[in-house]
Motif scaffolding. Structure first.
Motif, PDB file in Angstrom:
ATOM      1  N   TRP A 131       0.804  -1.224   0.000  1.00  0.00           N
ATOM      2  CA  TRP A 131       0.000   0.000   0.000  1.00  0.00           C
ATOM      3  C   TRP A 131       0.836   1.272   0.000  1.00  0.00           C
ATOM      4  O   TRP A 131       0.285   2.364  -0.163  1.00  0.00           O
ATOM      5  CB  TRP A 131      -0.965  -0.008   1.178  1.00  0.00           C
ATOM      6  CG  TRP A 131      -1.832  -1.228   1.152  1.00  0.00           C
ATOM      7  CD1 TRP A 131      -1.749  -2.301   1.985  1.00  0.00           C
ATOM      8  CD2 TRP A 131      -2.863  -1.523   0.216  1.00  0.00           C
ATOM      9  NE1 TRP A 131      -2.672  -3.245   1.630  1.00  0.00           N
ATOM     10  CE2 TRP A 131      -3.375  -2.797   0.548  1.00  0.00           C
ATOM     11  CE3 TRP A 131      -3.405  -0.845  -0.865  1.00  0.00           C
ATOM     12  CZ2 TRP A 131      -4.408  -3.394  -0.164  1.00  0.00           C
ATOM     13  CZ3 TRP A 131      -4.440  -1.445  -1.572  1.00  0.00           C
ATOM     14  CH2 TRP A 131      -4.925  -2.693  -1.229  1.00  0.00           C
ATOM     15  N   ASN A 132       2.147   1.170   0.181  1.00  0.00           N
ATOM     16  CA  ASN A 132       3.034   2.343   0.172  1.00  0.00           C
ATOM     17  C   ASN A 132       2.916   3.046  -1.180  1.00  0.00           C
ATOM     18  O   ASN A 132       3.189   2.463  -2.222  1.00  0.00           O
ATOM     19  CB  ASN A 132       4.479   1.897   0.434  1.00  0.00           C
ATOM     20  CG  ASN A 132       5.432   3.069   0.570  1.00  0.00           C
ATOM     21  OD1 ASN A 132       5.030   4.220   0.616  1.00  0.00           O
ATOM     22  ND2 ASN A 132       6.701   2.762   0.637  1.00  0.00           N
ATOM     23  N   GLY A 133       2.460   4.306  -1.163  1.00  0.00           N
ATOM     24  CA  GLY A 133       2.305   5.087  -2.390  1.00  0.00           C
ATOM     25  C   GLY A 133       0.939   4.963  -3.040  1.00  0.00           C
ATOM     26  O   GLY A 133       0.648   5.661  -4.004  1.00  0.00           O
ATOM     27  N   ARG A 134       0.100   4.077  -2.544  1.00  0.00           N
ATOM     28  CA  ARG A 134      -1.246   3.911  -3.104  1.00  0.00           C
ATOM     29  C   ARG A 134      -2.241   4.754  -2.317  1.00  0.00           C
ATOM     30  O   ARG A 134      -1.971   5.147  -1.194  1.00  0.00           O
ATOM     31  CB  ARG A 134      -1.665   2.444  -3.068  1.00  0.00           C
ATOM     32  CG  ARG A 134      -0.778   1.565  -3.941  1.00  0.00           C
ATOM     33  CD  ARG A 134      -1.235   0.115  -3.855  1.00  0.00           C
ATOM     34  NE  ARG A 134      -0.358  -0.754  -4.590  1.00  0.00           N
ATOM     35  CZ  ARG A 134      -0.526  -1.103  -5.867  1.00  0.00           C
ATOM     36  NH1 ARG A 134      -1.554  -0.642  -6.547  1.00  0.00           N
ATOM     37  NH2 ARG A 134       0.318  -1.909  -6.451  1.00  0.00           N
ATOM     38  N   VAL A 135      -3.402   4.998  -2.913  1.00  0.00           N
ATOM     39  CA  VAL A 135      -4.406   5.807  -2.223  1.00  0.00           C
ATOM     40  C   VAL A 135      -5.255   4.929  -1.305  1.00  0.00           C
ATOM     41  O   VAL A 135      -5.447   3.725  -1.550  1.00  0.00           O
ATOM     42  CB  VAL A 135      -5.300   6.610  -3.202  1.00  0.00           C
ATOM     43  CG1 VAL A 135      -4.479   7.628  -3.966  1.00  0.00           C
ATOM     44  CG2 VAL A 135      -6.072   5.702  -4.127  1.00  0.00           C
ATOM     45  N   LEU A 136      -5.742   5.537  -0.243  1.00  0.00           N
ATOM     46  CA  LEU A 136      -6.501   4.847   0.793  1.00  0.00           C
ATOM     47  C   LEU A 136      -7.701   4.100   0.230  1.00  0.00           C
ATOM     48  O   LEU A 136      -7.992   2.969   0.631  1.00  0.00           O
ATOM     49  CB  LEU A 136      -6.934   5.855   1.864  1.00  0.00           C
ATOM     50  CG  LEU A 136      -7.715   5.334   3.041  1.00  0.00           C
ATOM     51  CD1 LEU A 136      -6.921   4.284   3.803  1.00  0.00           C
ATOM     52  CD2 LEU A 136      -8.084   6.487   3.963  1.00  0.00           C
ATOM     53  N   GLY A 137      -8.417   4.700  -0.711  1.00  0.00           N
ATOM     54  CA  GLY A 137      -9.611   4.077  -1.279  1.00  0.00           C
ATOM     55  C   GLY A 137      -9.348   2.723  -1.913  1.00  0.00           C
ATOM     56  O   GLY A 137     -10.227   1.854  -1.932  1.00  0.00           O
ATOM     57  N   GLU A 138      -8.133   2.508  -2.420  1.00  0.00           N
ATOM     58  CA  GLU A 138      -7.794   1.221  -3.043  1.00  0.00           C
ATOM     59  C   GLU A 138      -7.818   0.080  -2.035  1.00  0.00           C
ATOM     60  O   GLU A 138      -7.983  -1.079  -2.432  1.00  0.00           O
ATOM     61  CB  GLU A 138      -6.402   1.285  -3.683  1.00  0.00           C
ATOM     62  CG  GLU A 138      -6.321   2.111  -4.937  1.00  0.00           C
ATOM     63  CD  GLU A 138      -4.913   2.072  -5.523  1.00  0.00           C
ATOM     64  OE1 GLU A 138      -4.404   0.966  -5.798  1.00  0.00           O
ATOM     65  OE2 GLU A 138      -4.331   3.156  -5.696  1.00  0.00           O
ATOM     66  N   THR A 139      -7.654   0.379  -0.756  1.00  0.00           N
ATOM     67  CA  THR A 139      -7.653  -0.685   0.260  1.00  0.00           C
ATOM     68  C   THR A 139      -9.036  -1.293   0.432  1.00  0.00           C
ATOM     69  O   THR A 139      -9.140  -2.420   0.899  1.00  0.00           O
ATOM     70  CB  THR A 139      -7.183  -0.166   1.632  1.00  0.00           C
ATOM     71  OG1 THR A 139      -8.145   0.765   2.150  1.00  0.00           O
ATOM     72  CG2 THR A 139      -5.796   0.451   1.561  1.00  0.00           C
ATOM     73  N   ARG A 140     -10.079  -0.533   0.093  1.00  0.00           N
ATOM     74  CA  ARG A 140     -11.477  -0.961   0.289  1.00  0.00           C
ATOM     75  C   ARG A 140     -11.699  -1.416   1.731  1.00  0.00           C
ATOM     76  O   ARG A 140     -12.410  -2.378   2.010  1.00  0.00           O
ATOM     77  CB  ARG A 140     -11.854  -2.044  -0.714  1.00  0.00           C
ATOM     78  CG  ARG A 140     -11.776  -1.584  -2.156  1.00  0.00           C
ATOM     79  CD  ARG A 140     -12.166  -2.637  -3.185  1.00  0.00           C
ATOM     80  NE  ARG A 140     -13.275  -3.513  -2.845  1.00  0.00           N
ATOM     81  CZ  ARG A 140     -14.576  -3.227  -3.001  1.00  0.00           C
ATOM     82  NH1 ARG A 140     -14.928  -2.059  -3.492  1.00  0.00           N
ATOM     83  NH2 ARG A 140     -15.509  -4.101  -2.672  1.00  0.00           N
ATOM     84  N   MET A 141     -11.031  -0.717   2.650  1.00  0.00           N
ATOM     85  CA  MET A 141     -10.995  -1.110   4.054  1.00  0.00           C
ATOM     86  C   MET A 141     -12.387  -1.263   4.666  1.00  0.00           C
ATOM     87  O   MET A 141     -12.706  -2.294   5.244  1.00  0.00           O
ATOM     88  CB  MET A 141     -10.170  -0.093   4.850  1.00  0.00           C
ATOM     89  CG  MET A 141      -9.859  -0.526   6.256  1.00  0.00           C
ATOM     90  SD  MET A 141      -8.923  -2.065   6.331  1.00  0.00           S
ATOM     91  CE  MET A 141      -7.505  -1.666   5.342  1.00  0.00           C
ATOM     92  N   ARG A 142     -13.216  -0.241   4.554  1.00  0.00           N
ATOM     93  CA  ARG A 142     -14.531  -0.292   5.192  1.00  0.00           C
ATOM     94  C   ARG A 142     -15.403  -1.379   4.551  1.00  0.00           C
ATOM     95  O   ARG A 142     -16.094  -2.128   5.236  1.00  0.00           O
ATOM     96  CB  ARG A 142     -15.220   1.071   5.118  1.00  0.00           C
ATOM     97  CG  ARG A 142     -16.394   1.161   6.074  1.00  0.00           C
ATOM     98  CD  ARG A 142     -16.961   2.550   6.210  1.00  0.00           C
ATOM     99  NE  ARG A 142     -15.926   3.521   6.475  1.00  0.00           N
ATOM    100  CZ  ARG A 142     -15.884   4.738   5.938  1.00  0.00           C
ATOM    101  NH1 ARG A 142     -16.818   5.122   5.106  1.00  0.00           N
ATOM    102  NH2 ARG A 142     -14.923   5.565   6.228  1.00  0.00           N
ATOM    103  N   THR A 143     -15.335  -1.497   3.230  1.00  0.00           N
ATOM    104  CA  THR A 143     -16.127  -2.501   2.516  1.00  0.00           C
ATOM    105  C   THR A 143     -15.692  -3.918   2.881  1.00  0.00           C
ATOM    106  O   THR A 143     -16.518  -4.801   3.110  1.00  0.00           O
ATOM    107  CB  THR A 143     -15.978  -2.303   0.995  1.00  0.00           C
ATOM    108  OG1 THR A 143     -16.408  -0.985   0.668  1.00  0.00           O
ATOM    109  CG2 THR A 143     -16.804  -3.303   0.217  1.00  0.00           C
TER     110      THR A 143
END
Length: 161
Positions: free
Chosen positions: A99-111
């Motif tokens: 995830w280093n350098g990627r945007v938070l939304g790409e993690t789909r954390m909440r989903t």
């Protein structure tokens, strides 16, 4: 009770040294390194220039010590997450993380987990409520709130190399 004497000294190329003399006339110092690490020093009572103990702390160890010295969970104004079945955890993003350098939304954390990243600690700065387009960086500490299971899953996702 007298106000503690605290002074600071810039250390060019290193950071800042903070010196505290306690009410018992003991000397303590903390060197706040530019990389977020800390060095905690105590000095002999009979020779205040002679270091008795020096402990090097990572940024996360320093944060844990701060939590121990000033536990925020004792504040009556803060919501006790454990009473609601929720937990709040600090998860550090490694420099080798996927995830280093990627945007938070790409993690789909909440989903994916039901957990929320409510803040990001970066160096000496706190970024509350980061937006989905917030770019993550190695060394970031993410404050994650959710169920125990959700936070553990979040830690697994964020720990991906």
């Amino acid at each position: 009770m007298p106000v503690p004497r605290l002074s600071s000294t810039p250390l060019p190329g290193i950071g800042v040294r903070y010196d505290l003399t306690t009410r018992e006339h003991r000397r303590l110092s903390v060197i706040a390194h530019r990389d977020g690490n800390r060095t905690l020093n105590t000095y002999h009572r009979d020779d205040p220039d002679e270091c008795a103990l020096s402990a090097k702390l990572s940024a996360s160890e320093a944060a844990a010590l701060i939590d121990a010295l000033m536990p925020s969970h004792h504040s009556p104004n803060l919501l006790s997450t454990t009473d609601l079945g929720l937990v709040a955890e600090r998860i550090e993003l490694s420099s080798t993380s996927y995830w280093n350098g990627r945007v938070l939304g790409e993690t789909r954390m909440r989903t994916e987990t039901g957990a929320s990243i409510v803040a990001v600690l970066r160096r000496a700065e706190a970024i509350p409520s980061p937006a989905p387009d917030f770019r993550l960086a190695g060394g970031d500490t993410l404050i994650v709130i959710g169920t125990r299971e959700g936070v553990e899953t979040a830690a697994t996702i964020l720990g991906r190399d």
